[in-house]
Design an enzyme around this catalytic site. Sequence first.
Site, short mmCIF file in Angstrom:
data_model
loop_
_atom_site.label_atom_id
_atom_site.label_comp_id
_atom_site.label_asym_id
_atom_site.label_seq_id
_atom_site.Cartn_x
_atom_site.Cartn_y
_atom_site.Cartn_z
CD GLU A 7 20.67 26.57 19.27
OE1 GLU A 7 19.46 26.24 19.22
OE2 GLU A 7 21.55 25.95 18.65
CE LYS B 169 35.41 25.16 12.33
NZ LYS B 169 34.71 23.94 11.89
CG PHE C 13 26.27 23.75 5.98
CD1 PHE C 13 24.95 23.35 5.76
CD2 PHE C 13 26.90 23.35 7.14
CE1 PHE C 13 24.29 22.55 6.68
CE2 PHE C 13 26.24 22.54 8.06
CZ PHE C 13 24.94 22.14 7.83
CD GLN C 14 24.80 24.52 10.58
OE1 GLN C 14 25.88 24.61 11.15
NE2 GLN C 14 23.81 23.79 11.05
CG MET D 186 -3.56 37.72 28.72
SD MET D 186 -4.55 38.44 30.04
CE MET D 186 -3.30 38.78 31.27
C1 LIG Z 1 5.86 33.40 22.14
C2 LIG Z 1 4.50 33.98 22.34
N1 LIG Z 1 3.48 33.65 21.53
C3 LIG Z 1 2.25 34.17 21.73
C4 LIG Z 1 2.01 35.03 22.76
C5 LIG Z 1 0.63 35.63 22.97
N2 LIG Z 1 0.07 35.19 24.26
C6 LIG Z 1 0.09 35.97 25.35
S1 LIG Z 1 -0.56 35.23 26.70
C7 LIG Z 1 -0.90 33.83 25.83
C8 LIG Z 1 -1.56 32.64 26.49
C9 LIG Z 1 -0.72 32.04 27.55
O1 LIG Z 1 -1.34 30.89 28.01
P1 LIG Z 1 -0.84 30.11 29.29
O2 LIG Z 1 0.63 29.98 29.24
O3 LIG Z 1 -1.62 28.86 29.44
O4 LIG Z 1 -1.14 31.12 30.46
P2 LIG Z 1 -2.54 31.63 31.08
O5 LIG Z 1 -2.83 32.93 30.40
O6 LIG Z 1 -3.57 30.59 30.81
O7 LIG Z 1 -2.23 31.81 32.51
C10 LIG Z 1 -0.52 33.97 24.50
C11 LIG Z 1 -0.70 32.94 23.46
C12 LIG Z 1 3.12 35.37 23.57
N3 LIG Z 1 3.00 36.23 24.59
N4 LIG Z 1 4.33 34.82 23.38
#
Ligand SMILES: Cc1ncc(C[n+]2csc(CCOP(=O)(O)OP(=O)(O)O)c2C)c(N)n1
Lengths: 157, 577
Positions: free
Chosen positions: B50, B162, B112-113, B477
């Site tokens: 979803e 529902k 449920f749900q 990042m």
């Molecule tokens: C759902 C979610 N969880 C955690 C984060 C924190 N976060 C921001 S950038 C990142 C790393 C992303 O890694 P990747 O997709 O390999 O991209 P890169 O930075 O290596 O280009 C994380 C964990 C986020 N933005 N979204």
Amino acid sequence: MLLENESGALSRVAGLFSARGYNIESLTVAPTEDETLSRLTLVTSGSEDVIEQITKQLNKLVDVYKLTDLTGGPYIEREMLLIKVNAGGTMRDEVKRLVDIFRGRIIDVTDKTYVIELTGTGSKLEAFIDAVRGAGIIEVVRSGVSGIARGDKGMQI
Amino acid sequence: MELTGADIFVRCLKDEGVEYIFGYPGGAALHIYDALYRQEDVKHILVRHEQGAAHAADGYARSTGKPGVVLVTSGPGITNAVTGIATAYMDSIPMVIISGQVPTHLIGDDAFQEVDAVGITRPCVKHNFLVQDVADLAITIKKAFHIATTGRPGPVLVDLPKDVTAQKTEYAYPKTVSMRSYHPTAKGHPGQIKKAVDLMLAAKRPMFYTGGGIIIDNASQPLTELVRLLGYPCTNTLMGLGAFPANDPLFVGMLGMHGTYEANMAMHDSDVLVAIGARFDDRVTGDVSKFCPHAQIIHVDIDPAQIAKNVPVDVPIVGSAKAVMEEMLKLIRAAKQKPDPAALDAWWKQINTWRGQNCLEYDRDAKLIKPQYVIETLHRLTNGDAYVTSDVGQHQMWAAQYYPFNEPRRWINSGGLGTMGFGLPAAMGVKLAHPDATVCCVTGEASIQMCIQELSTCKQYNLPIKIVNLNNRYMGMVRQWQEFFYESRYSHSYMDALPDFVKLAEAYGHVGMKIEKPGDVEGALKEALQMKDRLVFMDFITDQTENVYPMIAAGKAHNEMHLKPCKAVVPTDRELA
Ligand SMILES: Cc1ncc(C[n+]2csc(CCOP(=O)(O)OP(=O)(O)O)c2C)c(N)n1
């Protein structure tokens, strides 16, 4: 604030305060003469900027019909207090005297206690609570503040 | 004739002009699914999770301006969609979500749900409804679309028990809706607009700073006219890229944390800042106490609550970006005063000196694949005309920096919530809306795994998206921040045990490619782009020491940028093996 009398409207207002870290000092709400609308008085505090943000954010809620900051002009605020205090022995007359001074009413009596009703501003209620503290307070119920602007203008549809 | 709630709902969608809905069935939504089965007007796209449904509807909405529509079941169906709803909410994307709910007589019984969908979504929707009577259904759907698409747009949820979908009533779709407590303002205050124009014309070091509001309001054209008429520099936020053509010399690039040197320095030194449809987000302003210290600020926004929220404003204007700029254009054309040419000349000289820093330079002779090079090449081969979705991380910033957009609605990313997992499903929505366009998803090996199951949806509906995976084996990042602010303690940011993405893509019935040498980048991209009817997953093994530059550290001022690409010192795959 005039609020649509819809389910969930009140929780939107309350939720906005908690989500944005504003505090609610008191909140009263009840339907108006038009049963599709509720009137809500909310007391909060903050710097001018914070109050401006709160006002704008509340105005954005789809259920908020109208909102004014009453402190922007002359206004009247009232709150009701119901208080149960010890009223046995020597304190019985003393408490009665205090009720008269504050222009409250004793609305329930037992051998040992009174229930007192008092209306006024928040600070008047606080002064009364302090005054009867010596007698021994059993229970305090405050309604929260209701407010209305002075003068001809009204908050209406 | 009387119709059931389920049939009424589907008729409402048709009458609202809805082309696609993105969804996933379940008990509480089964009457609705049955109604969908018995018609052909509204096409249902079955996602695999979803969250994917909400992001796909979001991508559809961002790329078309029309509301995205999501249908999920109660309980886990709606909770799975919440991340996607919050993503849309943060970026003001029009979306209508319909969640099935347990029958009204069971609400509150921990049935449920059952979850309190209205309660769970309240902080991340513009508004929401619980329909308790079939007589209210059509008008509620009408209100939901009205609220989602007007004023500052946003997601609106309709929770539909529902039993309501089984009840019958006469159907009529209301043509219009009026709500006494909801009237967004569109026209700006004429006196304020006049004041703003006077200030703009008297400026010596003016600057336009515009955001996603321009794109949402379809206001690129008046913006472009306004900026060109005055000859002033213009910067866009991450959400506003493409609102002003990036190939125009008046464009100084993106601003903010990873914005260009020239954009941030010009912000800092400007004397009149014209902010339109932008919200002074912390990633843009840096330290607010040092933000634009010399500038008088004009702020145009449709949402009064955005104005003066983070930064004090001299000329606030509440109104739609388009309507206000059209008024500004009239006044400027009629005005006797013209911008001071000598001052403007000196200002541009200064800006061009900053530009001379070439802040986006990188090492083009490297032995390893530079992520910037992949994006630049993608830009060249697609003539800058592709729809590009992204996930969140370094790759997102590189896409924003190295893929200049000349048109609005081409750059699709989760700027506000920063949701990893957004890119692929969003690209599905874009591709459905623009079947003939090139749609690329720029992602990272961590982000792509958050909604990778949607590769299956892409197969079912034949959505030939081009996935550009900048695979640095790190949550890049996160690693970059750990390097800068945690003395290179790379805690849990190495992406170990990665799948073989080529095999994975193939397992889903797509084409996979692994590219390991800089010399192979162009050829691979060309080949992939030529495969018009196949989804191609390109796994680019990139230099994992690369950082995103320039950078303003959180809480610093615009003139405190780090420019020099100092090399990251990180354990490489080999050392970790
Ligand atoms: C759902 C979610 N969880 C955690 C984060 C924190 N976060 C921001 S950038 C990142 C790393 C992303 O890694 P990747 O997709 O390999 O991209 P890169 O930075 O290596 O280009 C994380 C964990 C986020 N933005 N979204």
